[in-house]
Design a protein around this motif. Structure first.
Motif, PDB file in Angstrom:
ATOM      1  N   CYS A 132       2.576  25.497  -2.163  1.00 28.52           N
ATOM      2  CA  CYS A 132       2.874  26.001  -0.816  1.00 28.52           C
ATOM      3  C   CYS A 132       1.801  26.991  -0.349  1.00 28.52           C
ATOM      4  O   CYS A 132       1.363  27.844  -1.104  1.00 28.52           O
ATOM      5  CB  CYS A 132       4.239  26.674  -0.836  1.00 28.52           C
ATOM      6  SG  CYS A 132       4.664  27.408   0.730  1.00 28.52           S
ATOM      7  N   SER A 162       4.638  30.068   2.806  1.00 36.15           N
ATOM      8  CA  SER A 162       5.761  30.996   2.626  1.00 36.15           C
ATOM      9  C   SER A 162       5.337  32.269   1.900  1.00 36.15           C
ATOM     10  O   SER A 162       4.459  32.244   1.033  1.00 36.15           O
ATOM     11  CB  SER A 162       6.846  30.301   1.811  1.00 36.15           C
ATOM     12  OG  SER A 162       7.865  31.198   1.515  1.00 36.15           O
ATOM     13  N   HIS A 181      11.165  29.214  -4.994  1.00 38.95           N
ATOM     14  CA  HIS A 181      10.948  28.944  -3.568  1.00 38.95           C
ATOM     15  C   HIS A 181      11.236  27.464  -3.320  1.00 38.95           C
ATOM     16  O   HIS A 181      10.546  26.595  -3.846  1.00 38.95           O
ATOM     17  CB  HIS A 181       9.492  29.294  -3.198  1.00 38.95           C
ATOM     18  CG  HIS A 181       9.095  28.754  -1.860  1.00 38.95           C
ATOM     19  ND1 HIS A 181       9.861  28.920  -0.733  1.00 38.95           N
ATOM     20  CD2 HIS A 181       8.012  28.014  -1.467  1.00 38.95           C
ATOM     21  CE1 HIS A 181       9.276  28.322   0.291  1.00 38.95           C
ATOM     22  NE2 HIS A 181       8.160  27.759  -0.132  1.00 38.95           N
ATOM     23  N   CYS A 209      10.707  24.642  -1.134  1.00 42.70           N
ATOM     24  CA  CYS A 209       9.702  24.397  -0.101  1.00 42.70           C
ATOM     25  C   CYS A 209       9.981  23.035   0.546  1.00 42.70           C
ATOM     26  O   CYS A 209       9.780  21.995  -0.066  1.00 42.70           O
ATOM     27  CB  CYS A 209       8.323  24.418  -0.752  1.00 42.70           C
ATOM     28  SG  CYS A 209       6.996  24.355   0.436  1.00 42.70           S
ATOM     29  N   CYS A 232       7.288  26.582   6.152  1.00 42.06           N
ATOM     30  CA  CYS A 232       6.713  25.501   5.333  1.00 42.06           C
ATOM     31  C   CYS A 232       6.782  24.134   6.011  1.00 42.06           C
ATOM     32  O   CYS A 232       6.086  23.212   5.604  1.00 42.06           O
ATOM     33  CB  CYS A 232       7.453  25.402   4.005  1.00 42.06           C
ATOM     34  SG  CYS A 232       7.553  26.944   3.115  1.00 42.06           S
TER      35      CYS A 232
HETATM   36 ZN   LIG Z   1       6.810  26.569   1.073  1.00 43.97          ZN
END
Ligand SMILES: [Zn+2]
Ligand SMILES: [Zn+2]
Length: 461
Positions: free
Chosen positions: A130, A133, A192, A194, A217
């Protein structure tokens, strides 16, 4: 020795390992890490849930992607088992190998390998981690740089779970969300989730679910049924949409504040490649949407938008409609006599257009003859849909005659000619025998033009 023999041996070894699930699970502690990928593929394809669960716990690489493996309904249980067993803080592993897995990617992607190539063993990385974020591994680890080594071992190890979500109110979706919530809780904030592709059916029922997602995201959003004010409230949490698809959206007026706010969010999406507004009344206001779209837009869908002559006129002058690959204007009745603006749109797009749909637009013979010279200049066209328009047989023959030299054009969805109906487009008034004759005639023409590679299809409603 046959060069294929080592592969054959590997296959046999994996096959016999999977026949003895408990032995396979025990063997995970000792088998060379190179065997993990082929074993994972075989276990996934064979539906060996227990082996997969154990493999996720001791996966010896930084990332694990489902990639091109097929996910049908039976595989959902496998995905759930993998999430359940994904090691997140504070679950210490009893394995001598220790958990290395930091990114579990459950999205289907035909171009993605099971694990990314390791550039450096000291600082492993993943092409798909990612980037947006604040809970992403990259951002958390950057913050951890300032923490001393002793404290670092006590802090949670950030982990990412990449999933595409379809929120449709089904039982399967609910079970999946409960599992995700449980996992986030278990991770004490180190996980997380995502989500990059989010599909929502009935936005008003999903508001709670959306709270646990970081919408920064998302790069593909699709909403069917929702109010424009609810849509703007989620768009304001997004930063880099590449695809936006809205259908059956309700709002009071195109002159109202909500529509203005919607446009201001759309304007921020500089990387937008695809925009679909379906059943979204834009009559006489298309210019306001087109003006704020980024120049890199590739796909534009505007079916059931009640577009007017004025809208077409603006489209023909808009720089945003000069290099689209796909244009869908189906179900917008074009009952005006002047086809010059649409003709200009096609000429402007002639260098890039690959897919054009103008089904159900009340396009008549005279309109079609005005459009043919522009259509044949679209030499990259691969798909043309103009079904359910009141076209006569001589015009259909004329169109085929003009389109067969277009070598890139492979799929044409044509209208059933008017003479096949007792009353045009009235349910139950289609004469199937006449249609069969039309189909035979078109087939013969294609053969004569040596275009057997071209598919002419129609559908009866
Ligand atoms: Zn993410
Ligand atoms: Zn990766």
């Amino acid at each position: 020795m046959d060069v294929k023999t080592p592969n054959k041996l590997l296959e046999l070894a994996i096959h016999s390992l999977l026949n003895e699930e408990s032995a396979a699970i025990q063997a995970l502690e000792e088998i060379p890490r190179e065997l993990f990928v082929p074993l994972f593929i075989a276990a996934f394809e064979g539906g060996h849930k227990n082996v997969l669960s154990a493999m996720v716990k001791v996966w010896p690489y930084y990332c694990l992607h489902i990639g091109s493996l097929s996910i049908q309904e039976p595989q959902h249980e496998l995905l759930k088992a993998m999430i359940e067993n994904l090691p997140v803080y504070p679950a210490p592993s009893s394995s001598s190998r220790g958990p290395k897995l930091r990114i579990l990617d459950l999205r289907q992607d035909t171009d993605c390998r099971i694990t990314c190539p390791e550039v450096s063993t000291k600082t492993p990385s993943c092409f798909y981690s990612c980037a947006y974020s604040d809970r992403s591994i990259t951002k958390i680890e950057r913050q951890l740089c300032c923490v001393n080594a002793e404290c670092k071992t006590l802090l949670p190890r950030p982990v990412e779970l990449l999933v595409d979500l379809s929120l449709d109110g089904s039982l399967m979706e609910k079970e999946f969300l409960v599992l995700l919530m449980y996992k986030i809780e278990e991770s004490l904030g180190s996980l997380h989730v995502c989500c990059r592709d989010l599909q929502i059916d009935k936005l008003c029922k999903c508001k709670c679910t959306l709270k646990f997602l970081d919408l920064k995201c998302i790069d593909q959003l699709s909403v069917d049924r929702g109010s424009l004010s609810d849509i703007t409230s989620i768009l304001c949490r997004m930063i880099h949409l590449e695809s936006l698809s809205l259908s059956n959206v309700t709002f009071r007026s195109l002159s109202g504040k909500v529509f203005k706010i919607f446009l201001s969010h759309l304007q921020r999406m500089e990387h937008l490649k695809e925009l679909s507004l379906s059943s979204f009344c834009l009559k006489n206001h298309l210019d306001r949407v087109l003006r704020i779209l980024p120049p890199g837009l590739d796909f534009l869908y505007l079916p059931f938008c009640d577009l007017s002559y004025r809208d077409f006129k603006f489209m023909s002058q808009s720089p945003q409609v000069t290099h689209l690959k796909l244009l869908n204007l189906s179900n917008n009745p074009m009952y005006w006599g002047d086809f010059e603006p649409f003709h200009t749109v096609l000429i402007n797009l002639s260098g890039t257009l690959q897919h054009l749909e103008i089904n159900h637009c009340l396009i008549s013979d005279s309109a079609m003859s005005a459009l043919i010279p522009a259509l044949i200049r679209c030499t990259r066209l691969r798909v043309l849909g103009f079904a359910s328009n009141p076209i006569s047989m001589p015009m259909l023959v004329n169109i085929m005659h003009n389109l067969t030299p277009m070598k890139e054009l492979k799929y044409v969805i044509y209208p059933i000619p008017v003479h096949c109906y007792e009353r045009w487009h009235f349910q139950g008034s289609l004469d199937r025998q006449k249609l069969a004759i039309v189909q035979l005639q078109l087939k013969a023409m294609l053969e004569l033009a040596h275009r057997e590679d071209m598919n002419w299809i129609t559908y009866c409603e």
